[in-house]
Enzyme design. Structure first.
Site, short mmCIF file in Angstrom:
data_model
loop_
_atom_site.label_atom_id
_atom_site.label_comp_id
_atom_site.label_asym_id
_atom_site.label_seq_id
_atom_site.Cartn_x
_atom_site.Cartn_y
_atom_site.Cartn_z
N ASP A 70 -84.17 -17.07 53.03
CA ASP A 70 -85.56 -17.25 53.42
C ASP A 70 -86.42 -16.09 52.95
OD1 ASP A 70 -84.95 -19.61 54.70
OD2 ASP A 70 -84.72 -18.70 56.68
N TYR A 165 -74.12 -13.45 57.55
CA TYR A 165 -75.50 -13.02 57.74
C TYR A 165 -75.57 -12.09 58.95
CZ TYR A 165 -77.32 -16.60 54.55
OH TYR A 165 -77.60 -17.35 53.43
#
Length: 286
Positions: A70, A165
């Site tokens: 993102d 992540y």
């Protein structure tokens, strides 16, 4: 035709994520060249890397990344790959196979007239020299950490076994200054035990439809999470802080849906505030 695997780190503040995107599109539209022709591109890491590689190999390339991150997301080890020609064609005149100042940096001298290849990067020239050449053409916030030759069938997406992540929350009354682009500021005190209780419910194979943004575009929402940890620390890159602490949510799985990690981070934040518990997470998974 040689294929090269790149492991890339980047500070993503200035970019609209990894994948090449065009103005007016929600996600990258690189597969529709006719529709995107003439449209302005948004700043993306893929574009920056492709531009740098193209300048080195002197031919168009497509750099395929393992994950579409993102906007504003950073990476320590984004895996990508590209294929180029082997540089066996011959053309008259010109300098050696490395453009600009990289040849001098690597201790090279110009090739004699008639020995300069067409575009491409032959395996004999070396993957490390390719890494150095690409890095010399990348912006300061993107770095190729390693480069290696791989088989023609190597696919950064299909061959990925695990992805990890991390989401960093900075818990303090006052917003951070030096690390403002690396953390998400929260003023609330967080209950780490309750966050860990909720995180444990996410481990395993589940249908994560309730943890994905609408329009994710995936055929299945089933994913396997190998670990979901909540870690706490009191030091950042600038040393000890006068106040506040880091809370790091670290999640590792075989793949993630669009905004899935962000939604999980928000869910665990709500658990840390005492607003939800492990039972609510189980309900969302069901």
């Amino acid at each position: 035709m040689p294929r090269y695997k790149l492991t890339i780190a980047y500070e993503g503040t200035a970019y609209c994520g990894w994948q090449r995107q065009y103005v007016g599109e929600q996600l990258g539209g690189e597969g529709d060249a006719d529709r995107n022709e003439g449209r302005d591109q948004l700043p993306t890491v893929q574009q920056a890397v492709e531009d740098a590689v193209r300048k080195v190999v002197r031919e168009p390339v497509h750099v395929l990344g393992a994950s579409r991150t993102d906007s504003g997301v950073h990476a320590k080890g984004q895996v990508a790959a590209f294929t180029c020609s082997d540089g066996t064609g011959m053309t008259g005149g010109g300098s050696g196979g490395v453009e600009g100042d990289e040849g001098a940096a690597a201790g090279e001298t110009s090739a004699p007239a008639g020995e300069r290849s067409h575009g491409g990067w032959p395996l004999a020239r070396g993957a490390e020299r390719l890494r150095m050449a690409v890095n010399s053409r990348l912006p300061a916030d993107v770095l190729v950490r390693s480069c290696e030759a791989v088989g023609a069938a190597f696919n950064p997406i299909g061959d990925a076994v695990r992805k990890q992540y991390a989401y960093r929350l900075y818990s303090a009354a006052e917003r951070p200054l030096w690390e403002r682009n690396l953390v998400h500021h929260v003023r609330a005190e967080l209950d780490i035990a309750k966050m860990r209780e909720a995180a444990a419910e996410l481990v395993g194979e589940h249908d994560f439809a309730g943890f994905a943004a609408a329009g994710h575009g995936r055929m299945t929402t089933v994913r396997r999470v190998f670990r979901c940890d909540v870690e706490e620390g009191d030091r950042g890159v600038w040393g000890s802080r006068d106040q506040g602490s880091d809370v790091v949510i670290r999640i590792e799985g075989n793949g993630f849906l669009w905004n899935m990690v962000r939604i999980i981070a928000g869910t665990l934040y709500e658990a840390g505030r005492g607003r939800i518990d492990g039972a609510r997470v189980r309900e969302a998974l069901r």
